[in-house]
Design a protein around this motif. Structure first.
Motif, PDB file in Angstrom:
ATOM      1  N   UNK A 138       0.797  -1.235   0.000  1.00 52.97           N
ATOM      2  CA  UNK A 138       0.000   0.000   0.000  1.00 52.97           C
ATOM      3  C   UNK A 138       0.823   1.275   0.000  1.00 52.97           C
ATOM      4  N   UNK A 139       2.068   1.205   0.473  1.00 55.69           N
ATOM      5  CA  UNK A 139       2.907   2.399   0.581  1.00 55.69           C
ATOM      6  C   UNK A 139       4.186   2.207  -0.231  1.00 55.69           C
ATOM      7  N   UNK A 140       4.645   3.281  -0.844  1.00 56.36           N
ATOM      8  CA  UNK A 140       5.861   3.259  -1.642  1.00 56.36           C
ATOM      9  C   UNK A 140       6.863   4.243  -1.063  1.00 56.36           C
ATOM     10  N   UNK A 141       8.081   3.770  -0.868  1.00 52.09           N
ATOM     11  CA  UNK A 141       9.211   4.628  -0.515  1.00 52.09           C
ATOM     12  C   UNK A 141      10.080   4.771  -1.742  1.00 52.09           C
ATOM     13  N   UNK A 142      10.737   5.892  -1.900  1.00 53.80           N
ATOM     14  CA  UNK A 142      11.684   6.069  -2.994  1.00 53.80           C
ATOM     15  C   UNK A 142      12.573   7.259  -2.660  1.00 53.80           C
ATOM     16  N   UNK A 143      13.585   7.470  -3.485  1.00 52.30           N
ATOM     17  CA  UNK A 143      14.379   8.681  -3.352  1.00 52.30           C
ATOM     18  C   UNK A 143      14.245   9.477  -4.631  1.00 52.30           C
ATOM     19  N   UNK A 144      14.556  10.751  -4.551  1.00 57.78           N
ATOM     20  CA  UNK A 144      14.415  11.614  -5.718  1.00 57.78           C
ATOM     21  C   UNK A 144      15.375  12.792  -5.607  1.00 57.78           C
ATOM     22  N   UNK A 145      15.770  13.307  -6.757  1.00 62.70           N
ATOM     23  CA  UNK A 145      16.659  14.463  -6.812  1.00 62.70           C
ATOM     24  C   UNK A 145      16.036  15.545  -7.687  1.00 62.70           C
ATOM     25  N   UNK A 146      16.371  16.788  -7.359  1.00 57.96           N
ATOM     26  CA  UNK A 146      15.802  17.920  -8.104  1.00 57.96           C
ATOM     27  C   UNK A 146      16.621  18.298  -9.320  1.00 57.96           C
ATOM     28  N   UNK A 147      17.872  17.789  -9.393  1.00 58.21           N
ATOM     29  CA  UNK A 147      18.693  18.083 -10.567  1.00 58.21           C
ATOM     30  C   UNK A 147      19.495  16.833 -10.938  1.00 58.21           C
ATOM     31  N   UNK A 148      19.780  16.704 -12.211  1.00 60.33           N
ATOM     32  CA  UNK A 148      20.565  15.577 -12.696  1.00 60.33           C
ATOM     33  C   UNK A 148      21.906  15.585 -11.958  1.00 60.33           C
ATOM     34  N   UNK A 149      22.357  14.433 -11.547  1.00 57.70           N
ATOM     35  CA  UNK A 149      23.613  14.272 -10.794  1.00 57.70           C
ATOM     36  C   UNK A 149      23.600  14.989  -9.449  1.00 57.70           C
ATOM     37  N   UNK A 150      22.437  15.170  -8.865  1.00 56.02           N
ATOM     38  CA  UNK A 150      22.324  15.837  -7.572  1.00 56.02           C
ATOM     39  C   UNK A 150      22.148  14.855  -6.421  1.00 56.02           C
ATOM     40  N   UNK A 151      22.792  13.694  -6.503  1.00 57.52           N
ATOM     41  CA  UNK A 151      22.588  12.609  -5.547  1.00 57.52           C
ATOM     42  C   UNK A 151      22.868  13.025  -4.096  1.00 57.52           C
ATOM     43  N   UNK A 152      23.788  13.946  -3.886  1.00 54.90           N
ATOM     44  CA  UNK A 152      24.110  14.390  -2.523  1.00 54.90           C
ATOM     45  C   UNK A 152      22.891  15.057  -1.880  1.00 54.90           C
ATOM     46  N   UNK A 153      22.011  15.622  -2.696  1.00 55.32           N
ATOM     47  CA  UNK A 153      20.811  16.302  -2.201  1.00 55.32           C
ATOM     48  C   UNK A 153      19.563  15.431  -2.310  1.00 55.32           C
ATOM     49  N   UNK A 154      19.747  14.134  -2.482  1.00 52.31           N
ATOM     50  CA  UNK A 154      18.623  13.211  -2.624  1.00 52.31           C
ATOM     51  C   UNK A 154      17.713  13.268  -1.397  1.00 52.31           C
ATOM     52  N   UNK A 155      16.411  13.176  -1.656  1.00 49.95           N
ATOM     53  CA  UNK A 155      15.407  13.204  -0.591  1.00 49.95           C
ATOM     54  C   UNK A 155      14.583  11.921  -0.650  1.00 49.95           C
ATOM     55  N   UNK A 156      14.041  11.536   0.485  1.00 51.25           N
ATOM     56  CA  UNK A 156      13.207  10.339   0.575  1.00 51.25           C
ATOM     57  C   UNK A 156      11.740  10.765   0.555  1.00 51.25           C
ATOM     58  N   UNK A 157      10.971  10.098  -0.297  1.00 47.71           N
ATOM     59  CA  UNK A 157       9.542  10.358  -0.404  1.00 47.71           C
ATOM     60  C   UNK A 157       8.765   9.087  -0.094  1.00 47.71           C
ATOM     61  N   UNK A 158       7.566   9.274   0.442  1.00 46.74           N
ATOM     62  CA  UNK A 158       6.654   8.181   0.713  1.00 46.74           C
ATOM     63  C   UNK A 158       5.297   8.581   0.157  1.00 46.74           C
ATOM     64  N   UNK A 159       4.632   7.641  -0.489  1.00 44.88           N
ATOM     65  CA  UNK A 159       3.288   7.907  -0.980  1.00 44.88           C
ATOM     66  C   UNK A 159       2.418   6.675  -0.788  1.00 44.88           C
ATOM     67  N   UNK A 160       1.147   6.912  -0.575  1.00 45.79           N
ATOM     68  CA  UNK A 160       0.184   5.823  -0.447  1.00 45.79           C
ATOM     69  C   UNK A 160      -0.314   5.459  -1.847  1.00 45.79           C
ATOM     70  N   UNK A 161      -0.279   4.175  -2.153  1.00 49.56           N
ATOM     71  CA  UNK A 161      -0.754   3.702  -3.454  1.00 49.56           C
ATOM     72  C   UNK A 161      -2.208   3.265  -3.400  1.00 49.56           C
ATOM     73  N   UNK A 162      -2.698   2.975  -2.190  1.00 46.18           N
ATOM     74  CA  UNK A 162      -4.073   2.518  -1.988  1.00 46.18           C
ATOM     75  C   UNK A 162      -4.610   3.130  -0.709  1.00 46.18           C
ATOM     76  N   UNK A 163      -5.891   2.953  -0.493  1.00 47.34           N
ATOM     77  CA  UNK A 163      -6.513   3.359   0.759  1.00 47.34           C
ATOM     78  C   UNK A 163      -6.922   4.817   0.788  1.00 47.34           C
ATOM     79  N   UNK A 164      -7.362   5.285   1.944  1.00 44.90           N
ATOM     80  CA  UNK A 164      -7.903   6.642   2.056  1.00 44.90           C
ATOM     81  C   UNK A 164      -6.868   7.740   1.838  1.00 44.90           C
TER      82      UNK A 164
END
Length: 176
Positions: A59-85
């Motif tokens: 039901x929940x997805x974790x991932x990482x994401x960056x705002x610029x190409x090759x910006x891995x040092x500034x990577x952030x963790x995101x969580x989103x619900x795939x199902x449910x309320x």
């Protein structure tokens, strides 16, 4: 916004997507035979979303994401619900990358790169599933939970080590 319906939330997320820009990556799913490829998630405002990890109930997805190409040092963790309320509700859990759910989906192990914007120690960290109580465990990358949730296996630069969470002790199990 609790006043928006699922369709409006999905449309809002699409409007924050950077699809079409060079370097854009999102998370997709595919049927086991490689067919039926479907868009799953792209972190709002980010150019590249990667290293997905599903909660054990799917039901929940974790991932990482960056705002610029090759910006891995500034990577952030995101969580989103795939199902449910809370479907499509997105939470930014802060800096980090390669997040993985604990077996009970209550905690998250992840890593921080050196030079991170928080100016804190790099290596393997754990936090609660809501992003609170971050704790540095030591050097290492790509943490993986033991089935009982009591240990983490980490790559320590060509070696594998087991970090015992209750005692904070480490043992090298595979050395170069």
């Amino acid at each position: 916004n609790p006043q928006l319906g699922v369709a409006e939330v999905e449309e809002k997320l699409k409007s924050l997507s950077r699809a079409g820009e060079e370097g854009y990556r999102a998370i997709y799913s595919a049927a086991p035979n490689g067919g039926e490829v479907k868009f799953v998630f792209s972190a709002p405002g980010m150019i590249s979303t990667a290293t997905p990890d599903l909660s054990h109930d799917g039901r929940m997805l974790l991932c990482d994401a960056v705002s610029k190409v090759d910006g891995i040092v500034e990577s952030r963790i995101f969580m989103t619900a795939l199902e449910g309320p809370f479907r499509n509700v997105v939470r930014d859990l802060g800096y980090g990358n390669t997040p993985v759910w604990s077996p009970d989906d209550q905690r998250i192990a992840f890593m921080l790169n050196s030079g991170n914007p928080l100016a804190v120690a790099s290596g393997v960290w754990v936090m609660n599933g809501d992003g609170s109580e971050r704790k540095h465990l030591g050097e290492g990358i790509y943490p993986q939970w033991s089935p009982d949730g009591q240990k983490l296996c980490v790559d320590t630069g060509g070696n594998l080590a087991i970090h015992h969470l209750k005692t904070d002790e480490r043992e090298t199990v595979l050395a170069e």
